[in-house]
Design an enzyme around this catalytic site. Structure first.
Site, PDB file in Angstrom:
ATOM      1  CG  PHE A 112      29.372  16.043  85.900  1.00 33.49           C
ATOM      2  CD1 PHE A 112      29.316  15.990  87.277  1.00 33.49           C
ATOM      3  CD2 PHE A 112      28.329  15.481  85.168  1.00 33.49           C
ATOM      4  CE1 PHE A 112      28.241  15.393  87.909  1.00 33.49           C
ATOM      5  CE2 PHE A 112      27.255  14.880  85.803  1.00 33.49           C
ATOM      6  CZ  PHE A 112      27.199  14.841  87.185  1.00 33.49           C
ATOM      7  CE  LYS A 113      25.280  17.804  89.276  1.00 38.44           C
ATOM      8  NZ  LYS A 113      26.458  17.382  90.029  1.00 38.44           N
ATOM      9  CG  ASP A 114      29.025  23.857  83.186  1.00 39.07           C
ATOM     10  OD1 ASP A 114      27.993  24.412  83.589  1.00 39.07           O
ATOM     11  OD2 ASP A 114      30.170  24.191  83.557  1.00 39.07           O
ATOM     12  CG  LEU A 117      22.224  21.602  83.817  1.00 34.15           C
ATOM     13  CD1 LEU A 117      22.662  21.756  85.256  1.00 34.15           C
ATOM     14  CD2 LEU A 117      20.755  21.954  83.660  1.00 34.15           C
ATOM     15  CB  THR A 147      22.555  20.770  89.924  1.00 33.22           C
ATOM     16  OG1 THR A 147      23.080  19.462  89.872  1.00 33.22           O
ATOM     17  CG2 THR A 147      21.368  20.868  88.986  1.00 33.22           C
TER      18      THR A 147
END
Ligand SMILES: *Cc1c(COP(=O)(O)O)cnc(C)c1O
Length: 497
Positions: A112-114, A117, A147
């Site tokens: 989910f960091k995408d 980011l 991350t």
């Protein structure tokens, strides 16, 4: 919209300034000074927008020093169909017993960091421009696995930036490590730290607050910034997907407009669930925010023990490494909001946390937190059981982090009888954690390499995401390992990137 530090609200800065700098000079986290409301007009417009349009609209409420065109342009690039699940950016998958899995892992690094980011590099480079910054922004990232890769993917070869990622040497999955050490790009560096994620995070915070280091970097034409969820530019894009999920659920008839949902989030640094809290404060109809932890259950204790936070406890390495955290940074922002922006109170609590490793929140502040949140935790065996049961009963394949949230939600529902439809954040592709998932399904694994992907596909018939399959045959570029005590010395590597 103004932003202030959680530890000193006397100095107001712009969104661009907060994003460019990452963390306030007093060590506090930048926060908006109000919660912009979602209007009937917003809901009406968003019903007919795709994810890119919804994200730009939500960001526009907070990033008022950016134009609507700017934000729409960044969202279109960040969530381009060819990068994000062919336009299915953040789909909601309905399952039995009120579960609605919000899949946040269709981006290029499969976590989910995408969601944040991929857009942060656009926000950050624009923020540097808007604040008249001419130095090169050096992004320092402490990662528990996801991350790091997502930030490397977002920032590699982005002009005006360099990026250095620190990960705990034994604290990430083999796939996560492979993703990071094979990263391409001329402006990237990856360092393994002997220690756990909290050590890496504290070390990065130490670099940020070390005057000498900052002065030397300044002389070399560089400044520090952050891509961790301490940066407001990381958090703001995460608010959008909860609002988008609600639009989708209204669209599919899962809820009626205005009807409440619960949101359950597998939690580490408290960023993702804080984004859901902010969405609630903006007017998203949310009943309970359910905070799910693994065996590192410092947050469960905080919520269950009346606001007593105590990191003085054993640290466990689990099958959900991105949640192996004892200092959840973004809880600081929740304390600031729940205390009606009481900076002195927050500064005092954070000082106690730094000195004693624990603090106790005043009863009247905790009562407000308690009204919004529930919490629970589960261990690796329960998470594995959940992966297997979800596959056997519903043919849904989930990763160990998502499994923790599903399990905690099931416990919550059984304990409270609350049958409110619940959005569960599905935070990573199961293929990022093949070993744990294969073992949960009763399989055994000999080698920790990309052949795991084929094995999991063989067991389930589910194809591996293309970006992970593409790792096969890529050569590692980074093998540096340092003691946590020596972390300051690694800053000099930035000069040569
Ligand atoms: C980062 C991460 C989490 C924890 O999110 P926080 O915002 O740190 O609470 C959970 N699951 C996965 C897969 C992650 O990568």
């Amino acid at each position: 919209m103004d932003y202030v530090s959680t530890r000193d609200k006397s100095r107001k800065v712009s969104a661009a300034y907060a994003i460019a700098n990452g963390i306030a000079p007093d060590g506090g986290l930048y926060c908006p000074t109000a919660f912009p409301a979602l209007t009937a007009e917003d809901w009406h417009a968003m019903a007919n927008l795709d994810y890119k349009g919804r994200a730009a609209r939500v960001l526009g409420k907070f990033l008022t020093d950016f134009s609507g065109e700017e934000l729409a342009g960044y969202a279109a690039k960040a969530y381009a169909d060819d990068k994000f699940g062919g336009g299915n950016t953040a789909p909601v998958v309905p399952l039995a017993d009120g579960k609605h899995l919000l899949e946040l892992w269709h981006g290029p690094t499969c976590a989910f960091k995408d969601m944040a980011l991929q857009i942060l590099p656009h926000l950050l480079t624009a923020s540097l421009r808007k604040t008249g910054e001419t130095r090169t922004a050096c992004i320092l990232v402490a990662t528990s696995g996801d991350t790091g890769k997502a930030a490397l993917d977002g920032f590699h070869d982005v002009e005006g930036t360099k990026i250095m990622v620190y990960y705990p040497v034994d604290g990430v999955s083999p796939m996560q490590k492979l993703q990071m050490v094979t990263q391409e790009g001329a402006n990237v560096e990856v360092v393994a730290i002997r220690g756990n994620f909290d050590d890496a995070q504290s070390a990065v915070k130490r670099i940020f607050t070390d005057e000498q280091t900052r002065a030397q970097l300044d002389r070399d034409g560089m400044m520090l910034s952050s891509a961790n969820s301490i940066n407001w530019g990381r958090l703001a894009p995460q608010i959008a997907y909860y609002i988008s999920a609600y639009c989708d659920m209204v669209g599919s008839g899962a809820v009626k407009m205005g009807e409440k949902i619960n949101i359950c989030v597998p939690t580490g640094n408290f960023g993702n669930i804080l984004a859901a809290y902010i969405a609630k404060r903006m007017g998203l109809p949310v009943g309970k925010l359910i905070c799910a932890s693994n065996r590192n259950n410092v947050l469960t204790d905080f919520f269950k023990k009346g606001g007593s936070y105590d990191k003085n406890r054993d640290f466990y390495t689990t099958t959900s490494p991105s949640m192996d955290i004892l200092i959840s940074s973004n809880l600081e922002r929740l304390l600031f909001f729940a205390s009606d922006y009481d900076d002195k109170l927050v500064a005092g609590l954070m000082d106690k946390l730094a000195k004693e490793g624990s603090y106790q929140v005043a009863a009247e502040v905790f009562a407000k937190i308690d009204a919004d949140f529930d919490a629970g935790c589960c261990d690796d065996a329960q998470a594995a059981e959940t992966i297997r049961a979800l596959w056997e009963n519903e043919r849904y394949l989930c990763d160990p982090h998502t499994a923790v949230a599903v399990r905690v939600y099931e416990d919550y529902r059984a304990r409270t009888g609350d049958k409110t439809p619940t959005v569960i954040a599905s935070t990573a592709s199961p293929f990022k954690f093949c070993r744990s998932v294969i073992e949960a399904m009763g399989g055994t694994l000999e080698k920790d390499d990309v052949t795991q992907l084929d094995m999991l596909t063989g067991l389930t018939g589910v194809p591996a995401p293309a970006p992970l399959a593409a790792l096969a045959g890529k050569a590692p570029r980074f093998d540096r390992v340092v003691d946590k005590a020596d972390i300051l010395s690694t800053v000099s590597l930035l000069k040569d990137l």
